[in-house]
Design an enzyme around this catalytic site. Structure first.
Site, short mmCIF file in Angstrom:
data_model
loop_
_atom_site.label_atom_id
_atom_site.label_comp_id
_atom_site.label_asym_id
_atom_site.label_seq_id
_atom_site.Cartn_x
_atom_site.Cartn_y
_atom_site.Cartn_z
N VAL A 64 0.88 -1.19 0.00
CA VAL A 64 0.00 0.00 0.00
C VAL A 64 0.91 1.23 0.00
O VAL A 64 1.82 1.30 0.82
CB VAL A 64 -0.85 0.05 1.30
CG1 VAL A 64 -1.78 1.25 1.30
CG2 VAL A 64 -1.62 -1.24 1.52
N HIS A 65 0.73 2.12 -0.95
CA HIS A 65 1.52 3.36 -0.86
C HIS A 65 0.88 4.55 -1.55
O HIS A 65 1.38 5.66 -1.46
CB HIS A 65 2.93 3.15 -1.41
CG HIS A 65 2.97 3.03 -2.90
ND1 HIS A 65 2.72 1.85 -3.56
CD2 HIS A 65 3.22 3.94 -3.88
CE1 HIS A 65 2.81 2.04 -4.86
NE2 HIS A 65 3.10 3.31 -5.09
N ARG A 66 -0.24 4.33 -2.27
CA ARG A 66 -0.80 5.45 -3.03
C ARG A 66 -1.41 6.50 -2.09
O ARG A 66 -2.06 6.16 -1.10
CB ARG A 66 -1.84 4.93 -4.00
CG ARG A 66 -1.23 4.17 -5.16
CD ARG A 66 -0.23 5.03 -5.92
NE ARG A 66 0.46 4.31 -6.96
CZ ARG A 66 0.10 4.33 -8.24
NH1 ARG A 66 -0.94 5.03 -8.62
NH2 ARG A 66 0.80 3.67 -9.13
#
Ligand code: UD1
Ligand code: UDP
Length: 359
Positions: A202-204
């Site tokens: 997860v990084h957006r």
């Protein structure tokens, strides 16, 4: 003939690896690294593992707001381009490094090639969408990975200079998967057994910079009771701390939070995962290439083929949808109808450029 390659973020190091190998058969290449990603495991590890040529220029722009980061890159890249006067600038994907590279070049009347052109999520709230659209509209050579990407460009009136080459990330995967299987010891190191765990990344911004979304995703992971290995991007780690979610994760016995891993270890973790949960563009594709069901933590994707083919499902940050997909989502059959090329996209790109620039 001189080509300047501009990169700065993790996925760009992976994309440039196969292209650079081919480019150097035809051109003198200089590499400009903006410094967007700088931690060892977000940066140097890829240069070491993938034998990417060391950057000739490291601009060290680092982190900050979009204006700070893109502006700093623009200034730094312009200086280098004025000094080096390349015949062409090559940019990759959709990050701020991509846009800054393209914008600096177009103002200096240097031709631009965009690798991974024509992708669209049709969601202008995503910074990546702005970066893609603007870069495509000022590029001279647009290397599209898929038919869909070509169609998207045509619909926006971009017809000249568009080439369907296939996806350079597919090239990278084919080249490295055997090496990864031989060299990586990551499953043993983490105590994981093939198909007995899920992988999450997860990084957006739409997930990390929004407490409700990040909390909902983490709750879904924890409540699923599935063993989930979670190599956390530094951005995500920062927000997990800010929102007080770190303690929750540490208490949960089914979440294995680890630092980001190198590409070879990542391929092995992906291939052996039962399912992949991600908001990454690259990871969605790799799940498809490796035939691992993918649950995408976004409302929209630019990699529509993976969804149309039944291997990817879009669930956003909705807790119950994520939980349901973890439990129930299975690909609809053996369909595997979309092609991302034949593993020779990089060779085609280098050939096309050498023919075009020789004219
Ligand atoms: C960027 C791209 C995104 C891409 C991702 C790939 C933009 C707008 N976004 O997002 O499209 O999917 O790269 O991974 O270009 N940080 C560190 N160390 C690092 C790098 C980042 O600690 O080496 C932290 C900093 O707190 C920074 C934050 O991560 O503020 C975000 O980094 P940034 O490069 O701005 O965006 P990404 O989220 O990495
Ligand atoms: N990746 C990696 N280690 C990790 C997470 C991702 O090597 O811990 C690789 C992944 O296999 C893919 C690329 O990074 O090749 C995707 O980059 P990222 O998810 O950062 O960005 P995006 O593709 O969303 O732009």
């Amino acid at each position: 003939m001189k080509v300047a390659t501009i990169v700065g973020a993790r996925p760009q190091f992976i994309k440039m690896a196969p292209v650079s190998r081919e480019l150097r058969k035809h051109f003198d290449e200089i590499v400009i690294h903006t410094g967007q990603h700088y931690d060892y495991e977000m940066n140097k590890i890829f240069f070491e593992q993938l034998n990417i040529p060391e950057p000739d220029y490291y601009l060290g722009v680092g982190s900050g707001s979009h204006g700070y980061q893109t502006g700093g890159m623009l200034q730094g890249i312009e200086e280098v381009l004025i000094k080096e006067r390349p015949d062409l600038v090559l940019v990759y994907g959709d990050t701020n490094s991509t846009l800054a590279g393209a914008l600096a070049s177009v103002k200096l009347h240097i031709r631009i090639a965009h690798v991974e052109a024509g992708l669209r999520s049709f969601d202008k709230r995503m910074p990546e969408e702005i970066n893609r659209v603007l870069t495509d509209h000022i590029s001279d050579y647009l290397f599209a990975p898929t038919e869909t990407a070509v169609k998207n460009l045509h619909k926006e009136g971009i017809k000249d200079g568009v080439y369907l080459t296939g996806d350079v990330m597919y090239d990278a995967l084919l080249y490295n998967i055997k090496i990864a299987r031989e060299k990586s010891r990551i499953l043993d190191e983490l105590g994981l057994r093939s198909k007995e765990y899920m992988l999450a990344t997860v990084h957006r911004a739409e997930n990390t910079d929004n407490q409700k979304n990040l909390e909902s995703i983490i709750d879904a992971f924890i409540e699923s009771n599935e063993l989930i290995v979670f190599p956390a991007h530094p951005r995500t780690r920062k927000y997990l701390k800010t929102y007080g979610l770190m303690e929750k994760i540490e208490k949960a016995t089914n979440i294995l939070l680890i630092p980001p891993v190198g590409y070879l270890d990542m391929l092995v973790i992906e291939e052996n995962a039962r399912k992949i949960l991600t908001d990454s563009g690259g990871v969605q594709k790799e799940a498809y290439f490796l035939k691992v069901p993918c649950i995408t933590l976004r409302e929209r994707t630019e990699w529509v083929e993976t969804v149309e083919d039944g291997w990817n499902i879009l669930v956003g940050a909705n807790k119950s949808e994520i939980r349901r997909a973890i439990k129930e989502f299975e690909p609809s059959g053996e369909t595997y109808s979309y092609k991302f090329g034949d593993g020779k996209a990089s060779m085609k790109i280098a050939r096309i450029l050498s023919e075009q620039l020789d004219r």
